[in-house]
Design a protein around this motif. Structure first.
Motif, mmCIF file in Angstrom:
data_model
loop_
_atom_site.group_PDB
_atom_site.id
_atom_site.type_symbol
_atom_site.label_atom_id
_atom_site.label_comp_id
_atom_site.label_asym_id
_atom_site.label_seq_id
_atom_site.Cartn_x
_atom_site.Cartn_y
_atom_site.Cartn_z
ATOM 1 N N GLY A 78 0.796 -1.230 0.000
ATOM 2 C CA GLY A 78 0.000 0.000 0.000
ATOM 3 C C GLY A 78 0.822 1.272 0.000
ATOM 4 N N HIS A 79 2.131 1.174 0.213
ATOM 5 C CA HIS A 79 2.981 2.368 0.193
ATOM 6 C C HIS A 79 3.230 2.783 -1.253
ATOM 7 C CE1 HIS A 79 6.679 4.815 0.764
ATOM 8 N NE2 HIS A 79 6.115 5.107 1.928
ATOM 9 N N VAL A 80 3.319 4.073 -1.504
ATOM 10 C CA VAL A 80 3.469 4.585 -2.866
ATOM 11 C C VAL A 80 4.685 3.992 -3.570
ATOM 12 C CG1 VAL A 80 4.784 6.610 -2.103
ATOM 13 C CG2 VAL A 80 3.507 6.695 -4.267
ATOM 14 N N SER A 81 5.716 3.658 -2.821
ATOM 15 C CA SER A 81 6.962 3.182 -3.432
ATOM 16 C C SER A 81 6.861 1.766 -3.982
ATOM 17 C CB SER A 81 8.096 3.241 -2.405
ATOM 18 O OG SER A 81 7.876 2.317 -1.348
ATOM 19 N N THR A 82 5.804 1.033 -3.636
ATOM 20 C CA THR A 82 5.660 -0.341 -4.119
ATOM 21 C C THR A 82 4.484 -0.508 -5.082
ATOM 22 O OG1 THR A 82 4.238 -1.007 -2.265
ATOM 23 C CG2 THR A 82 6.633 -1.270 -1.971
ATOM 24 N N GLN A 83 3.824 0.597 -5.427
ATOM 25 C CA GLN A 83 2.607 0.502 -6.222
ATOM 26 C C GLN A 83 2.811 0.901 -7.681
ATOM 27 O OE1 GLN A 83 -0.162 -0.726 -4.206
ATOM 28 N NE2 GLN A 83 1.789 -0.953 -3.120
ATOM 29 N N SER A 84 2.053 0.267 -8.561
ATOM 30 C CA SER A 84 2.025 0.639 -9.971
ATOM 31 C C SER A 84 1.465 2.050 -10.113
ATOM 32 C CB SER A 84 1.142 -0.350 -10.738
ATOM 33 O OG SER A 84 1.165 -0.097 -12.115
ATOM 34 N N VAL A 85 2.062 2.856 -10.974
ATOM 35 C CA VAL A 85 1.629 4.245 -11.179
ATOM 36 C C VAL A 85 0.663 4.293 -12.360
ATOM 37 C CG1 VAL A 85 2.386 6.589 -11.713
ATOM 38 C CG2 VAL A 85 3.787 5.120 -10.238
ATOM 39 N N GLU A 86 -0.497 4.848 -12.145
ATOM 40 C CA GLU A 86 -1.493 4.944 -13.220
ATOM 41 C C GLU A 86 -1.055 5.950 -14.278
ATOM 42 O OE1 GLU A 86 -5.456 5.650 -11.958
ATOM 43 O OE2 GLU A 86 -5.474 4.027 -10.473
ATOM 44 N N GLY A 87 -1.416 5.662 -15.513
ATOM 45 C CA GLY A 87 -1.177 6.612 -16.598
ATOM 46 C C GLY A 87 0.208 6.562 -17.200
ATOM 47 N N ILE A 88 1.043 5.622 -16.750
ATOM 48 C CA ILE A 88 2.387 5.508 -17.322
ATOM 49 C C ILE A 88 2.302 4.953 -18.743
ATOM 50 C CG2 ILE A 88 4.537 4.191 -17.207
ATOM 51 C CD1 ILE A 88 4.674 6.260 -15.179
ATOM 52 N N LEU A 89 2.968 5.611 -19.667
ATOM 53 C CA LEU A 89 3.054 5.143 -21.049
ATOM 54 C C LEU A 89 4.422 4.511 -21.238
ATOM 55 C CD1 LEU A 89 1.727 5.111 -23.922
ATOM 56 C CD2 LEU A 89 3.008 7.216 -24.369
ATOM 57 N N LYS A 90 4.437 3.229 -21.587
ATOM 58 C CA LYS A 90 5.688 2.512 -21.761
ATOM 59 C C LYS A 90 5.797 2.032 -23.207
ATOM 60 C CE LYS A 90 8.512 -1.038 -19.528
ATOM 61 N NZ LYS A 90 8.650 -1.853 -18.302
ATOM 62 N N ILE A 91 6.857 2.433 -23.885
ATOM 63 C CA ILE A 91 7.072 2.062 -25.281
ATOM 64 C C ILE A 91 8.301 1.161 -25.350
ATOM 65 C CG2 ILE A 91 7.578 2.900 -27.596
ATOM 66 C CD1 ILE A 91 6.156 5.515 -26.799
ATOM 67 N N VAL A 92 8.110 -0.059 -25.826
ATOM 68 C CA VAL A 92 9.189 -1.038 -25.922
ATOM 69 C C VAL A 92 9.206 -1.619 -27.328
ATOM 70 C CG1 VAL A 92 10.182 -3.135 -24.962
ATOM 71 C CG2 VAL A 92 8.867 -1.612 -23.485
ATOM 72 N N ASP A 93 10.388 -1.691 -27.908
ATOM 73 C CA ASP A 93 10.516 -2.306 -29.238
ATOM 74 C C ASP A 93 9.675 -1.538 -30.266
ATOM 75 O OD1 ASP A 93 11.766 -4.250 -30.734
ATOM 76 O OD2 ASP A 93 10.354 -5.844 -30.248
ATOM 77 N N GLY A 94 9.547 -0.214 -30.053
ATOM 78 C CA GLY A 94 8.829 0.630 -31.001
ATOM 79 C C GLY A 94 7.320 0.579 -30.914
ATOM 80 N N ARG A 95 6.776 0.047 -29.800
ATOM 81 C CA ARG A 95 5.333 -0.097 -29.687
ATOM 82 C C ARG A 95 4.892 0.150 -28.256
ATOM 83 N NH1 ARG A 95 1.828 -5.592 -30.943
ATOM 84 N NH2 ARG A 95 -0.049 -4.573 -31.726
ATOM 85 N N VAL A 96 3.730 0.792 -28.089
ATOM 86 C CA VAL A 96 3.181 1.007 -26.753
ATOM 87 C C VAL A 96 2.860 -0.345 -26.129
ATOM 88 C CG1 VAL A 96 1.256 1.969 -25.435
ATOM 89 C CG2 VAL A 96 2.255 3.277 -27.330
ATOM 90 N N LEU A 97 3.325 -0.549 -24.907
ATOM 91 C CA LEU A 97 3.104 -1.816 -24.217
ATOM 92 C C LEU A 97 1.718 -1.828 -23.582
ATOM 93 C CD1 LEU A 97 4.539 -4.493 -23.383
ATOM 94 C CD2 LEU A 97 5.014 -3.362 -21.190
ATOM 95 N N LEU A 98 0.897 -2.758 -24.028
ATOM 96 C CA LEU A 98 -0.457 -2.950 -23.514
ATOM 97 C C LEU A 98 -0.746 -4.448 -23.483
ATOM 98 C CD1 LEU A 98 -2.364 -0.313 -25.693
ATOM 99 C CD2 LEU A 98 -1.938 -0.104 -23.228
ATOM 100 N N LYS A 99 -1.768 -4.824 -22.754
ATOM 101 C CA LYS A 99 -2.324 -6.157 -22.915
ATOM 102 C C LYS A 99 -3.281 -6.101 -24.090
ATOM 103 C CE LYS A 99 -1.875 -7.839 -18.189
ATOM 104 N NZ LYS A 99 -2.582 -8.409 -17.005
ATOM 105 N N ARG A 100 -3.064 -6.948 -25.082
ATOM 106 C CA ARG A 100 -3.841 -6.903 -26.319
ATOM 107 C C ARG A 100 -4.473 -8.264 -26.580
ATOM 108 N NH1 ARG A 100 -1.919 -2.355 -29.348
ATOM 109 N NH2 ARG A 100 0.010 -1.496 -28.439
ATOM 110 N N LYS A 101 -5.791 -8.310 -26.622
ATOM 111 C CA LYS A 101 -6.497 -9.550 -26.900
ATOM 112 C C LYS A 101 -6.685 -9.741 -28.405
ATOM 113 C CE LYS A 101 -9.037 -9.730 -22.528
ATOM 114 N NZ LYS A 101 -10.379 -9.834 -21.884
ATOM 115 N N ALA A 102 -7.010 -10.969 -28.783
ATOM 116 C CA ALA A 102 -7.176 -11.280 -30.198
ATOM 117 C C ALA A 102 -8.320 -10.503 -30.826
ATOM 118 C CB ALA A 102 -7.404 -12.784 -30.383
ATOM 119 N N ASP A 103 -9.303 -10.084 -29.996
ATOM 120 C CA ASP A 103 -10.443 -9.335 -30.534
ATOM 121 C C ASP A 103 -10.149 -7.846 -30.680
ATOM 122 O OD1 ASP A 103 -10.486 -8.402 -27.941
ATOM 123 O OD2 ASP A 103 -12.429 -9.272 -27.409
#
Length: 385
Positions: free
Chosen positions: A208-233
């Motif tokens: 629950g401490h800020v230092s161990t939590q995922s930060v909302e709204g972070i945009l991460k680009i890896v290998d030239g593409r925005v990193l997201l969970k992407r489903k087949a649909d």
């Protein structure tokens, strides 16, 4: 300086073939005190090798979390020709809920400690999500001379239904035998875990401490593409990741850590983490925000208290000096999802390129990973912390 062509001849076998196919492989930078980035081995791992450690005699081990049923084994030993075989054997790598404390389920990382023992972190998962199998979350100690399991420390009491244990550091200097673990949380709600290896006592810290939590709204680009969970649909959802990378200061007094989805580096006093008489509020008083460091996976600290950063957005290795200055010490397009570091006593910095962003869950169900996986190394002017 060894040229790329000379390196390919020296590597030989599968590693040589991999090196020959590298796109633009080169010593991109030559910072003072470092050598060129080079391919150490082309590892024919069956799937995503997030974790990496080396024994004093040069034996190399890779760890492949059981993200799905394609993970045929989760802990492996790497041979110079690139073969990766189940470690300690195939049977131990076969998950069995009825023998949860005896089998390996989901090992994201492992380390060889200063006494030459191999410790494996088992998150106890059967997939990338879902509740840990009862009794399966644990630390497993092995004797490298006999390849036998010598210790099993249960972590059942310090995991939650949404835990995803991720990284491990072991401090086994004289008079001390402790381990530190990150739980990044499947929902991004992370925590730190401190373990007294002698007694087996484990404490869950800073949930629950800020230092161990995922930060909302972070945009991460890896290998030239925005990193997201992407489903087949075609539907997408954001990535979440709490406490992830870990590194220990040379004196063992500070633990450096960061969430996967955060640009900030933190440090906490290890004495506070380990003291069962201190509550979380008291532990949190020792946390320091060390500022921005980019988006990273693994961390490592050297004997000069410099922290190495796997800069996943840039396919690069960064290094943070104790005064807070950060520099890029290597960069290459083949560093796809640089992840776990390992520093050897003779001054080699090793790094796995895990290709985790190319996994099916990020690409509409299509597996874009390509084996073999590159394990890279470079000379540095220091040893391990």
């Amino acid at each position: 300086m060894t040229t790329g062509i000379e390196r390919r001849h020296l590597l030989g076998g599968a590693a040589g073939l991999f090196a020959a196919s590298l796109t633009g492989f080169r010593p991109a930078l030559a910072e003072p005190g470092t050598g060129p980035l080079e391919l150490a081995v082309a590892a024919r791992a069956p799937t995503t090798p997030t974790g990496l450690t080396l024994a004093p005699d040069g034996r190399m081990f890779l760890f492949m979390p059981r993200f799905d049923e394609s993970t045929v084994f989760t802990a492996g030993e790497v041979f110079p020709d690139g073969r990766v075989v189940p470690y300690p054997d195939e049977a131990v790598n076969r998950p069995d809920p009825a023998r949860a404390n005896e089998r390996l389920f989901h090992v994201p990382n492992g380390v060889v400690d200063a006494r030459g023992r191999l410790w494996l972190l088992d998150a106890g998962l059967m997939a990338s999500s879902g509740e840990p199998v009862p009794g399966a979350a644990k630390l497993v100690g092995l004797d490298l001379a006999s390849n036998a399991i010598t210790r099993t420390i249960p972590l059942q009491d310090v995991v939650t239904k949404t835990s995803s244990l991720n990284d491990l550091r072991v401090d086994a200097r004289p008079g001390r035998e402790v381990a530190y673990i990150t739980d990044q949380g499947q929902d991004g709600a992370g925590a730190l875990i401190a373990v007294d290896l002698a007694s087996g006592r484990a404490l869950r810290r800073l949930a629950g401490h800020v230092s161990t939590q995922s930060v909302e709204g972070i945009l991460k680009i890896v290998d030239g593409r925005v990193l997201l969970k992407r489903k087949a649909d075609g539907t997408t959802s954001p990535i979440q990741g709490g406490a992830n990378g870990l590194a220990l200061s040379p004196d063992g007094a500070r633990l450096y850590y960061t969430p996967l989805m955060s640009r900030r580096l933190y440090a906490v006093e290890t004495a506070a983490l380990l003291d069962p008489a201190r509550d979380d509020a008291s532990v949190a008083e020792t946390v320091r925000d060390l500022g921005e460091k980019g988006l990273t996976g693994g961390l490592a600290a050297d004997s000069r208290d410099r922290v190495y950063l796997s800069l996943q957005e840039f396919g690069a290795i960064g290094r943070r000096d104790p005064d807070g200055r950060i520099e890029i010490i290597a960069r290459d397009p083949n560093l796809v999802w640089p992840d776990t570091f390992w520093i050897t006593p003779d001054g080699w910095l090793y790094l796995s390129a895990a290709q985790a962003n190319r996994r099916p869950e990020h690409n509409g169900g299509v597996d874009r990973q390509q084996s073999p996986y590159g394990i890279f190394r470079m000379r540095i002017d220091a040893g391990p912390a």
